[in-house]
Design a protein around this motif. Structure first.
Motif, PDB file in Angstrom:
ATOM      1  N   GLN A 146       0.825  -1.214   0.000  1.00 39.13           N
ATOM      2  CA  GLN A 146       0.000   0.000   0.000  1.00 39.13           C
ATOM      3  C   GLN A 146       0.857   1.261   0.000  1.00 39.13           C
ATOM      4  OE1 GLN A 146      -2.688   0.175   3.330  1.00 39.13           O
ATOM      5  NE2 GLN A 146      -3.949   1.786   2.418  1.00 39.13           N
ATOM      6  N   ASP A 147       1.949   1.256   0.762  1.00 38.16           N
ATOM      7  CA  ASP A 147       2.806   2.447   0.834  1.00 38.16           C
ATOM      8  C   ASP A 147       3.400   2.770  -0.519  1.00 38.16           C
ATOM      9  OD1 ASP A 147       2.268   2.602   3.503  1.00 38.16           O
ATOM     10  OD2 ASP A 147       4.112   1.537   4.133  1.00 38.16           O
ATOM     11  N   GLN A 148       3.883   1.731  -1.208  1.00 40.26           N
ATOM     12  CA  GLN A 148       4.477   1.937  -2.552  1.00 40.26           C
ATOM     13  C   GLN A 148       3.435   2.480  -3.507  1.00 40.26           C
ATOM     14  OE1 GLN A 148       6.356  -1.499  -4.158  1.00 40.26           O
ATOM     15  NE2 GLN A 148       6.913  -0.525  -6.097  1.00 40.26           N
ATOM     16  N   GLY A 159      -7.425  -0.620  -5.406  1.00 45.09           N
ATOM     17  CA  GLY A 159      -6.638  -0.332  -4.205  1.00 45.09           C
ATOM     18  C   GLY A 159      -5.990   1.036  -4.233  1.00 45.09           C
ATOM     19  N   GLU A 160      -5.061   1.219  -3.336  1.00 40.98           N
ATOM     20  CA  GLU A 160      -4.354   2.491  -3.193  1.00 40.98           C
ATOM     21  C   GLU A 160      -3.609   2.812  -4.483  1.00 40.98           C
ATOM     22  OE1 GLU A 160      -3.581   5.853  -1.129  1.00 40.98           O
ATOM     23  OE2 GLU A 160      -4.658   4.131  -0.298  1.00 40.98           O
ATOM     24  N   LEU A 163       1.992   8.196  -7.022  1.00 52.76           N
ATOM     25  CA  LEU A 163       1.288   9.319  -7.653  1.00 52.76           C
ATOM     26  C   LEU A 163       0.341   8.848  -8.753  1.00 52.76           C
ATOM     27  CD1 LEU A 163       4.249  11.870  -7.898  1.00 52.76           C
ATOM     28  CD2 LEU A 163       2.534  11.659  -6.065  1.00 52.76           C
ATOM     29  N   GLY A 164      -0.312   7.689  -8.535  1.00 55.96           N
ATOM     30  CA  GLY A 164      -1.318   7.182  -9.471  1.00 55.96           C
ATOM     31  C   GLY A 164      -0.767   6.368 -10.608  1.00 55.96           C
ATOM     32  N   GLN A 165       0.556   6.170 -10.597  1.00 55.00           N
ATOM     33  CA  GLN A 165       1.148   5.405 -11.695  1.00 55.00           C
ATOM     34  C   GLN A 165       1.098   3.900 -11.467  1.00 55.00           C
ATOM     35  OE1 GLN A 165       2.235   6.911 -14.541  1.00 55.00           O
ATOM     36  NE2 GLN A 165       1.297   8.701 -13.559  1.00 55.00           N
ATOM     37  N   ALA A 166       0.973   3.518 -10.250  1.00 56.92           N
ATOM     38  CA  ALA A 166       0.938   2.077  -9.951  1.00 56.92           C
ATOM     39  C   ALA A 166      -0.130   1.812  -8.915  1.00 56.92           C
ATOM     40  CB  ALA A 166       2.294   1.598  -9.451  1.00 56.92           C
ATOM     41  N   ALA A 167      -1.117   1.040  -9.295  1.00 52.06           N
ATOM     42  CA  ALA A 167      -2.189   0.692  -8.367  1.00 52.06           C
ATOM     43  C   ALA A 167      -1.730  -0.468  -7.486  1.00 52.06           C
ATOM     44  CB  ALA A 167      -3.453   0.312  -9.127  1.00 52.06           C
TER      45      ALA A 167
END
Length: 792
Positions: free
Chosen positions: A396-398, A627-628, A403-407
């Motif tokens: 989740q932290d990563q 997810g995040e 900045l929305g590039q990796a869900a």
């Protein structure tokens, strides 16, 4: 006194009836004809059968020359008594229409020989043992005016010895006709003396007409039974007697041999041909006396033919286990376990082997596997389409820091397409594999020819082995007859016991040879069964074959003339060499290997200047973001694609491509040289096989002529040996020469056919698996080739 008067009355009545029969017969006979009176011991169920054999032989030899007639419709039957038999002889000798008298039976022959000098020529063909019977014997002849008789000096001893080779025993019961036992009691004493000399205790049991009575009379300690001729006993009663032996598990042996072995007796030495031979000897003696020779000067010895017959079903029923040496030389009767389950022709054997042989089935599997290898190399030339999917899970932290590039959770997939537009190495692999596959098919065809030839050759080897076994058995019988002749020579002073021992040693050696050739036949049969993928010792029957066999013989009469002279044979060899080069699967396999290697060399040469060109494309799509780091909304940017064309050409690879090219050229040169060498070997094989076939074809007639001449020479030497003119060495040499010549003549056709199969195999075809049209086309082509060579 009453019984004496009744006997006199019966004898007078018998004489009166016989006299009336002879008188009636004489009235019918021509004045210048030859009347023959045949006197039998008495009425019996087998009289007619024996009489027909004697009539036939006498008529065949004497009929046209002497205009033979037989009194009383061919046979005068006495009443099984000494007095009755002599009464019949009295009337026959007194009848002016009777020129020759024959005693048909043990009793009649015995009494005829005891009458002293005779007024007319007479023959007694059934004398068992002149010494034991007290009959006249001077220098191997009767020495009595007009009396000729026939005897085999050692038949009882040979029977006893052979019987004990079949089964072991010490106490033997000899069953004889009660009339014979009463009239010739000396025979029983003689049998006991012979038995004692070889360690057998013989008990003689007279019997009448009943099989059950004969069985009841057997001593309790009987271990084996010997059957003298029971002429009076009916066939039904005889069968009861034999069945009783089997029930009691008693081995039995018949003096009459094969005829009674077929009815259940365990064994016998006398073949079916013995009665005709004895009848022929009787006819010859009659002819010699009618031509003026005195019967008292005619040799009495008769050399028996011997062929051991063994009833296998009886042996099994009584628990007898004959040795290998017995089973090898015996003619087996009622052998259920060797019942033939199939009969083969040579063409059927070759076809069946090609269908079911395991080596060929394995080769067929290799061909099928090779076909898939071709498909594998083809697949690299076709589009390659791949589908993939990927699921990604990050912490989740990563995800929050991306900045929305990796869900945090992503699911995406892709489709890729690759197509070689041109790749010479891929096309080369495809072409090479196709050539190799054709080579595998030609190698299978080569094995098919080898298996067909092997099966046909194995078939002929079985026939040849069976023929060799038959010839060796015949030679063993001939040697046994020579042993009897040597014993007769010894009895009349022509030779000493050394010759008898020499023949006994020769018989032992030849029996060993018979066992050896029997094993060779068994081995040949096993080889054929293996090629046919059958149980290795399964029995079978083979149709005989010869030069006219459409499956394996000379397929066309036109071919024969090519074997008749040197020039035509040369034309045939030249033509078949061409056919061999065209059809040889060995050359075809190598030609495909050369074609494959040429493609390897071509690919190595092209690799310097022909690039590999390929088309590649991909479609990528993101199916979900969760997810995040994700807002959960998919956009067009989540789907992308690409397509491209690529060409590549290696510039320098450490001189590897040059080495590959040179290696390919060297391999190609090697294969080319191998092809030339194999072509030479194919032609050499063909021409050598043709010379062998030509020689074996010519040998067929020559070996037959040699065998005929050797047989005639053997007859002359045998006759001279019997007369004391030539020695045992002369006869052995003549017999061995005849054996070799007969063996060569009997197997010459098989030798030629085996050589012909080798010619066909060298030429790349087999007539036994070819149809008639193919064979005719080949001969037609040969005829055209001959005309081209002959010119206009």
């Amino acid at each position: 006194m009453a019984p004496f008067k009744e006997t006199r009355l019966r004898l007078l009545s018998s004489a009166l009836l016989i006299g009336l029969a002879l008188h009636a017969s004489a009235a019918r006979a021509a004045d210048d004809g030859t009347g023959i009176a045949i006197i039998a011991d008495g009425p019996g169920p087998r009289n007619l059968e024996i009489l027909q054999i004697f009539h036939q032989e006498i008529r065949d030899l004497l009929g046209e020359e002497f205009r033979v007639t037989f009194t009383n419709d061919g046979l005068i039957e006495a009443d099984w008594t000494v007095a009755g038999v002599n009464a019949a002889f009295d009337v026959a000798f007194a009848d002016p229409a009777v020129d020759v008298v024959v005693g048909l039976g043990l009793l009649a022959s015995h009494e005829l020989c005891g009458r002293g000098p005779l007024a007319k020529p007479a023959v007694a063909p059934f004398v068992v043992d002149p010494e034991a019977q007290g009959l006249p014997l001077v220098g191997g002849k009767s020495g009595v005016k007009n009396l000729s008789y026939v005897t085999s000096i050692s038949q009882l001893k040979r029977d006893f010895e052979t019987f004990r080779e079949v089964v072991d025993f010490r106490k033997l019961t000899m069953i004889v006709s009660s009339t014979t036992a009463a009239a010739i009691p000396e025979l029983g004493e003689r049998a006991r003396r012979i038995g004692a000399g070889i360690g057998i205790e013989v008990t003689v049991v007279p019997t009448g007409l009943s099989g059950e009575e004969a069985l009841a009379a057997l001593p309790p300690n009987t271990e084996a039974v010997y059957l003298a001729p029971l002429i009076r006993m009916s066939g039904q009663e005889f069968d009861k007697l034999v069945a009783g032996f089997i029930d009691r598990r008693l081995p039995s042996f018949s003096l009459l041999g094969r005829r009674e072995v077929e009815r259940g007796v365990l064994a016998g030495l006398t073949p079916e041909s013995e009665f005709p031979r004895l009848a022929r000897r009787t006819a010859i003696n009659i002819q010699r006396m009618l031509l003026g020779e005195d019967g008292g000067s005619i040799a009495v010895h008769f050399s028996n033919e011997e062929r051991l017959s063994l009833n296998v079903a009886t042996a099994r029923a009584i628990g007898a286990r004959p040795s290998w040496s017995v089973l090898t030389v015996a003619d087996r009767v009622d052998d259920e376990r060797r019942e033939v389950v199939r009969t083969l022709s040579i063409g059927q054997a070759a076809h069946e082997a090609i269908l079911v042989n395991l080596d060929l089935l394995a080769a067929e599997s290799a061909v099928q596997a090779g076909a898939q290898d071709v498909n594998v190399t083809r697949s690299f030339l076709l589009p390659q389409l791949d589908v993939s999917a990927r699921g990604i899970l990050i912490d989740q932290d990563q995800a929050s820091q991306s900045l929305g590039q990796a869900a945090e959770r992503t699911l995406e997939g892709s489709v890729t397409l690759n197509q070689l537009l041109y790749a010479d190495d891929a096309w080369a692999n495809f072409d090479i594999e196709k050539h190799l596959q054709i080579g595998r098919e030609r190698a299978r065809d080569q094995l098919r020819l080898d298996i067909g030839q092997a099966a046909a050759t194995a078939y002929l080897n079985v026939l040849r082995a069976k023929t060799a076994e038959r010839i060796q058995k015949d030679n063993l019988e001939r040697t046994q007859a020579n042993l009897d002749l040597a014993r007769a020579r010894e009895s009349v002073g022509y030779s000493g016991p050394g010759e008898v021992y020499r023949w006994e040693g020769e018989i032992a050696r030849q029996r060993r040879t018979v066992i050896e050739v029997n094993s060779l036949r068994n081995i040949a049969e096993i080889e054929l069964n293996r090629l046919l993928h059958r149980p290795l010792e399964e029995p079978f029957a083979l149709e005989d074959t010869d030069l006219d066999d459409p499956d394996v013989g000379i397929p066309d009469e036109r071919l024969v003339r090519y074997l008749g002279d040197k020039w035509s044979f040369g034309i045939l060899r030249e033509f078949m060499s061409i056919v061999a080069r065209e059809n040889s699967p060995e050359l075809q396999v190598l030609e495909e290997s050369i074609a494959a290697q040429e493609r390897v060399h071509e690919a190595a040469s092209r690799s310097f200047f022909i690039p590999t060109i390929g088309l590649a494309g991909a479609l990528n799509h993101t199916f979900t973001r969760r997810g995040e780091g994700s807002d959960g909304v998919l956009t067009p940017e989540d789907t992308d694609w690409n397509v491209g064309v690529q060409a590549s050409l290696p510039i320098f690879s450490g001189a590897g491509r040059l080495a590959e090219k040179r290696s390919a050229q060297a391999s190609l040169d090697d294969l080319t040289t191998q092809r030339e060498a194999i072509a030479e070997r194919v032609e050499q094989r063909l021409r050598s096989a043709m010379h062998r076939a030509g020689a074996s074809f010519a040998a067929i007639e020559l070996s037959r002529a040699s065998a005929e001449a050797a047989h005639k020479n053997l007859d002359l030497v045998l006759d001279s040996y019997a007369k004391g003119i030539l020695t045992i060495l002369d006869l052995l040499d003549a017999q061995n020469t005849s054996l070799v010549a007969e063996s060569e003549a009997a197997t010459s056709v098989y030798d030629f056919l085996i050589n012909l199969l080798e010619v066909e195999r060298a030429a790349g075809y087999l007539s036994c698996v070819s149809d008639a049209a193919e064979k005719a086309a080949l001969i037609d082509r040969l005829e055209r080739f001959r005309k081209e060579r002959e010119g206009p």
